[in-house]
Design an enzyme around this catalytic site. Structure first.
Site, PDB file in Angstrom:
ATOM      1  N   ASP A 140       0.907  -1.391  -0.128  1.00 21.75           N
ATOM      2  CA  ASP A 140      -0.118   0.020   0.204  1.00 21.75           C
ATOM      3  C   ASP A 140       0.782   1.210   0.120  1.00 21.75           C
ATOM      4  O   ASP A 140       0.364   2.293  -0.303  1.00 21.75           O
ATOM      5  CB  ASP A 140      -0.924  -0.001   1.255  1.00 21.75           C
ATOM      6  CG  ASP A 140      -1.858  -1.182   1.243  1.00 21.75           C
ATOM      7  OD1 ASP A 140      -1.940  -1.806   0.295  1.00 21.75           O
ATOM      8  OD2 ASP A 140      -2.209  -1.471   2.539  1.00 21.75           O
ATOM      9  N   MET A 182      -6.036  -2.629  -4.884  1.00 17.61           N
ATOM     10  CA  MET A 182      -5.768  -2.653  -3.589  1.00 17.61           C
ATOM     11  C   MET A 182      -5.064  -1.332  -2.975  1.00 17.61           C
ATOM     12  O   MET A 182      -4.639  -0.548  -3.618  1.00 17.61           O
ATOM     13  CB  MET A 182      -4.957  -3.745  -2.994  1.00 17.61           C
ATOM     14  CG  MET A 182      -5.784  -5.112  -2.811  1.00 17.61           C
ATOM     15  SD  MET A 182      -4.535  -6.258  -1.953  1.00 17.61           S
ATOM     16  CE  MET A 182      -5.916  -7.582  -1.500  1.00 17.61           C
TER      17      MET A 182
HETATM   18  O1  F6P Z   1      -2.210  -4.132   3.505  1.00 14.99           O
HETATM   19  C1  F6P Z   1      -2.093  -5.018   2.336  1.00 14.99           C
HETATM   20  C2  F6P Z   1      -3.384  -5.426   1.718  1.00 14.99           C
HETATM   21  O2  F6P Z   1      -3.278  -5.873   0.697  1.00 14.99           O
HETATM   22  C3  F6P Z   1      -4.404  -4.047   1.575  1.00 14.99           C
HETATM   23  O3  F6P Z   1      -4.204  -3.539   0.189  1.00 14.99           O
HETATM   24  C4  F6P Z   1      -5.698  -4.835   1.603  1.00 14.99           C
HETATM   25  O4  F6P Z   1      -6.799  -3.747   2.003  1.00 14.99           O
HETATM   26  C5  F6P Z   1      -5.523  -5.757   2.504  1.00 14.99           C
HETATM   27  O5  F6P Z   1      -4.148  -5.874   2.896  1.00 14.99           O
HETATM   28  C6  F6P Z   1      -6.194  -7.150   2.286  1.00 14.99           C
HETATM   29  O6  F6P Z   1      -6.171  -7.723   3.633  1.00 14.99           O
HETATM   30  P1  F6P Z   1      -6.370  -9.439   3.686  1.00 14.99           P
HETATM   31  O7  F6P Z   1      -5.282 -10.128   2.685  1.00 14.99           O
HETATM   32  O8  F6P Z   1      -6.277  -9.480   5.123  1.00 14.99           O
HETATM   33  O9  F6P Z   1      -7.745  -9.695   2.932  1.00 14.99           O
END
Ligand code: F6P
Length: 377
Positions: A140, A182
């Site tokens: 991010d 994302m």
């Molecule tokens: O922080 C990294 C990230 O990929 C974000 O871009 C996204 O909102 C989140 O993690 C998704 O999290 P998870 O893999 O726990 O669904």
């Protein structure tokens, strides 16, 4: 912050969402520690949970060999927090056990590889007296105090390739394709990918949009004979209406304490769910207003998977090897940050809990606007 080093026992863990480059960083730490400085490195499995359950593995040369190019993390990861650990259906504060295990393992320092959530947890452990160093990893790019985070470049490359591929199908079918990217609550990935992929509109959380303005920009393209459009939308993108409601609650939160604070936080999270990440609704509304066939592609975890880019391998290696330099200098309670071609240390208290948002006048935004890219505002 300086604290006393004893013998050179280093613990490492990876926490939060996995990120390409984590293994390169682990390798950088492990190889530098053992080759130059005869320090011992152990890795805890699955983030803070592994430290709490005392599950670890010795990071010797055999473990570190052949991992530079691997995606994911050889240590495994989790989003578990020391002070809010799910335990048999309950959420329990396990900080004491974690601190106890830190000492049981004779650690002189714990290196935590993670993003924003990890930083907050690491800072908490640092306040409990543990020697802590963090490395900034997240696709991010939302961590303050560092030029960039590792993982971002790889994810950016994947998102750009996706946009390139979507272009030819959008153009052939004369469609609008919305690609969701994302980034949690920041827009670095969507902005970078939209810019590099030549998206016609880019929606990011830092620049709230209205569907009408977005539709106008697409219809304006149609009037110029462009019968397709690509919209790069950050998963956290938000309408002007949603952003105003969130801002009003955030303002109240600044002064709130106790129960009121907890209630406002719950309200914020409900507003996030209601107003962010509604890409399918956005597509439906856009199709209705423009009369153009509209499709959605959600890139999701594809952006986190697979082998790291060359830049991320280099960045993660630099951060991992630098961490050992700072450990030798006994600098703790810090994040190792990227500073141009160099690294620097930043106190955890200056970065924990803060978010690196895209400034709305960032050069990437102004360049894109110069090319008539719409931000829906
Ligand atoms: O922080 C990294 C990230 O990929 C974000 O871009 C996204 O909102 C989140 O993690 C998704 O999290 P998870 O893999 O726990 O669904």
């Amino acid at each position: 912050m300086r604290k006393q080093m004893r013998s050179g026992h280093i613990g490492v863990l990876t926490s939060g969402g996995d990120t390409p480059g984590l293994n390169a960083a682990i390798r950088g730490i492990g190889k530098t520690a053992s080759q130059g400085h005869s320090m011992q490195v152990i890795g805890f499995k699955d983030g803070f949970r592994g430290l709490m359950e005392n599950r670890s593995v010795r990071l010797d040369n055999k473990m570190l060999s052949g991992i530079l190019t691997l995606g994911g993390t050889i240590l495994g990861t989790s989003r578990d927090k020391p002070h809010k650990m799910p335990m048999g259906g309950k959420i329990v504060d396990m900080t004491d056990v974690i601190v106890e295990n830190y000492y049981k393992n004779h650690l002189d320092v714990l290196v935590c590889l993670g993003g924003g959530g990890t930083l907050k947890n690491a800072y908490r452990l640092s306040k409990e007296g543990c020697n802590i160093i963090t490395l900034p990893k997240t696709i991010d790019n939302d961590i303050v105090g560092t030029d960039v985070t590792f993982g971002f470049d790889t994810a950016l490359g994947i998102a750009v390739e996706a946009i390139d591929r979507l272009h030819s199908t959008a153009s052939s079918h004369h469609r609008v394709i919305i690609v969701e990217i994302m980034g949690h609550k920041v827009g670095w990935l969507a902005l970078g990918a939209g810019m590099a992929g030549g998206a016609d509109a880019i929606l990011i959380p830092e620049i709230p949009y209205t569907i009408e303005k977005l539709a106008d920009s697409i219809l304006e393209r149609v009037s110029r004979g462009k019968r397709f459009s690509i919209v790069a939308v950050a998963e956290g993108a938000i309408t002007v209406e949603g952003a105003n409601k969130i801002r009003a609650v955030e303002r109240k939160l600044e002064k709130a304490e106790g129960d009121v604070r907890a209630k406002l936080k719950a309200q914020l999270s409900a507003l996030d769910t209601e107003y962010r990440g509604s890409t399918m609704e956005l597509a439906n509304e856009l199709q209705q207003i423009t009369g153009l066939e509209t499709r959605v592609t959600i890139l999701g975890h594809l952006q986190r998977g697979g082998t790291p880019s060359a830049l991320d391998r280099m960045l993660a290696t630099r951060l991992g090897t630098s961490a050992i330099d700072y450990i030798r200098e006994e600098q703790f309670g810090i994040m190792v940050a990227v500073d141009g071609e160099h690294t620097k240390t930043v106190p955890l208290q200056d970065v924990a809990g803060k978010i690196n948002y895209v400034p709305p006048d960032h050069p990437w935004v102004t360049s894109s606007r110069n090319l008539a890219t719409s931000f829906g505002d």
